[in-house]
Write a protein that holds these residues in place. Sequence first.
Motif, short mmCIF file in Angstrom:
data_model
loop_
_atom_site.label_atom_id
_atom_site.label_comp_id
_atom_site.label_asym_id
_atom_site.label_seq_id
_atom_site.Cartn_x
_atom_site.Cartn_y
_atom_site.Cartn_z
N ILE A 203 39.09 30.63 53.13
CA ILE A 203 38.59 31.33 54.32
C ILE A 203 37.40 32.23 53.96
O ILE A 203 37.14 32.50 52.79
CB ILE A 203 39.69 32.18 54.98
CG1 ILE A 203 40.19 33.29 54.04
CG2 ILE A 203 40.84 31.31 55.45
CD1 ILE A 203 41.13 34.29 54.69
N VAL B 170 35.80 36.02 55.53
CA VAL B 170 36.04 37.15 56.42
C VAL B 170 34.74 37.93 56.54
O VAL B 170 34.22 38.41 55.53
CB VAL B 170 37.17 38.07 55.89
CG1 VAL B 170 37.41 39.22 56.85
CG2 VAL B 170 38.45 37.28 55.66
N SER B 171 34.23 38.05 57.76
CA SER B 171 32.98 38.77 58.00
C SER B 171 33.25 40.02 58.83
O SER B 171 33.92 39.94 59.86
CB SER B 171 31.98 37.90 58.75
OG SER B 171 31.73 36.71 58.06
N SER C 218 32.79 42.75 53.81
CA SER C 218 33.10 41.34 54.10
C SER C 218 33.60 40.63 52.85
O SER C 218 33.38 41.08 51.73
CB SER C 218 31.85 40.63 54.62
OG SER C 218 31.44 41.21 55.85
N MET D 66 40.82 42.09 49.93
CA MET D 66 39.70 42.53 50.77
C MET D 66 39.12 43.84 50.24
O MET D 66 39.87 44.74 49.85
CB MET D 66 40.19 42.81 52.20
CG MET D 66 40.34 41.61 53.07
SD MET D 66 38.79 40.84 53.56
CE MET D 66 37.94 42.13 54.43
N VAL E 31 44.62 32.97 62.38
CA VAL E 31 43.29 33.54 62.17
C VAL E 31 43.12 34.78 63.05
O VAL E 31 42.65 35.83 62.59
CB VAL E 31 42.20 32.48 62.47
CG1 VAL E 31 40.83 33.10 62.58
CG2 VAL E 31 42.22 31.40 61.41
N LEU F 233 45.12 37.77 61.70
CA LEU F 233 44.47 38.32 60.52
C LEU F 233 43.26 39.15 60.90
O LEU F 233 43.05 40.24 60.37
CB LEU F 233 44.08 37.21 59.54
CG LEU F 233 43.36 37.65 58.27
CD1 LEU F 233 44.18 38.67 57.48
CD2 LEU F 233 43.02 36.43 57.41
N GLN F 234 42.47 38.67 61.87
CA GLN F 234 41.31 39.44 62.34
C GLN F 234 41.76 40.80 62.87
O GLN F 234 41.19 41.84 62.51
CB GLN F 234 40.57 38.68 63.45
CG GLN F 234 39.76 37.53 62.96
CD GLN F 234 39.13 36.71 64.07
OE1 GLN F 234 38.50 35.73 63.76
NE2 GLN F 234 39.27 37.05 65.34
N ILE G 68 42.95 43.17 60.00
CA ILE G 68 41.85 43.75 59.23
C ILE G 68 41.11 44.80 60.06
O ILE G 68 40.77 45.87 59.55
CB ILE G 68 40.90 42.65 58.71
CG1 ILE G 68 41.64 41.78 57.69
CG2 ILE G 68 39.64 43.25 58.09
CD1 ILE G 68 40.89 40.51 57.28
N VAL H 219 35.58 41.97 63.33
CA VAL H 219 35.91 41.09 62.21
C VAL H 219 36.02 39.65 62.69
O VAL H 219 36.59 39.38 63.74
CB VAL H 219 37.24 41.53 61.55
CG1 VAL H 219 37.68 40.56 60.46
CG2 VAL H 219 37.13 42.94 61.00
N THR H 220 35.47 38.74 61.91
CA THR H 220 35.58 37.31 62.18
C THR H 220 36.17 36.63 60.95
O THR H 220 35.71 36.87 59.83
CB THR H 220 34.20 36.69 62.46
OG1 THR H 220 33.60 37.39 63.56
CG2 THR H 220 34.31 35.22 62.80
N VAL H 221 37.19 35.81 61.15
CA VAL H 221 37.79 35.02 60.08
C VAL H 221 37.57 33.55 60.42
O VAL H 221 37.84 33.12 61.53
CB VAL H 221 39.30 35.30 59.94
CG1 VAL H 221 39.93 34.40 58.88
CG2 VAL H 221 39.55 36.77 59.63
#
Length: 184
Positions: free
Chosen positions: A41, A43-44, A52, A66, A79, A82-83, A86, A100-102
């Motif tokens: 994955i 993560v942004s 990120s 992270m 997903v 998780l977003q 975080i 946050v984007t996963v």
Amino acid sequence: MKKTVTIIQMFLLVALFSPVAHGKLNTLDSSSYQLGVGDRIIVSVYGEEEMSLKEARLSDAGTISMPFIGEIKVSGMSVGRLQRYIEGKLRGDYLVEPNVTVRILEYRKFFVRGQVKEPGAFAFEPGLTLGKAVALAGGFTERAAKKTVTVVRENVQGEQRILTFKLSERLQPGDIINVQESFF
């Protein structure tokens, strides 16, 4: 004018009731898909590159590490979950309103064993059917029992279920396909 309305109405009906509009062509939808060991994955965190995670493969323990948060057990999370997790960890102490984007870069492999020409591990692609998986493994051998193919599927708790599949049924990442030998 009457003809234009009919064409527009037909277009709307097709758009509303097509499998694509409802996501039925790809049953592996990332909002409900549960991450597992071996998935890769990214993560942004919008506007915060140092927070990120460029790329991570879930460890054997189902975790990722992270920046600013540390180790997170993500196996079994969707997903979206998780977003949100975080974002919650970053909100307040680090950011006012984190975005946050996963994304899933690569799904865990699936396996084909038994009476196929080239058994082994293969990269999973959404929409993969049992028939396509057997084709990736070189096809059935002459001794294959084509009608009794089983799939071993593991849930998040590590419990395995044995399912009997038809060639048109869709697989999931991590599935183990067993092609038995025919007795005839």
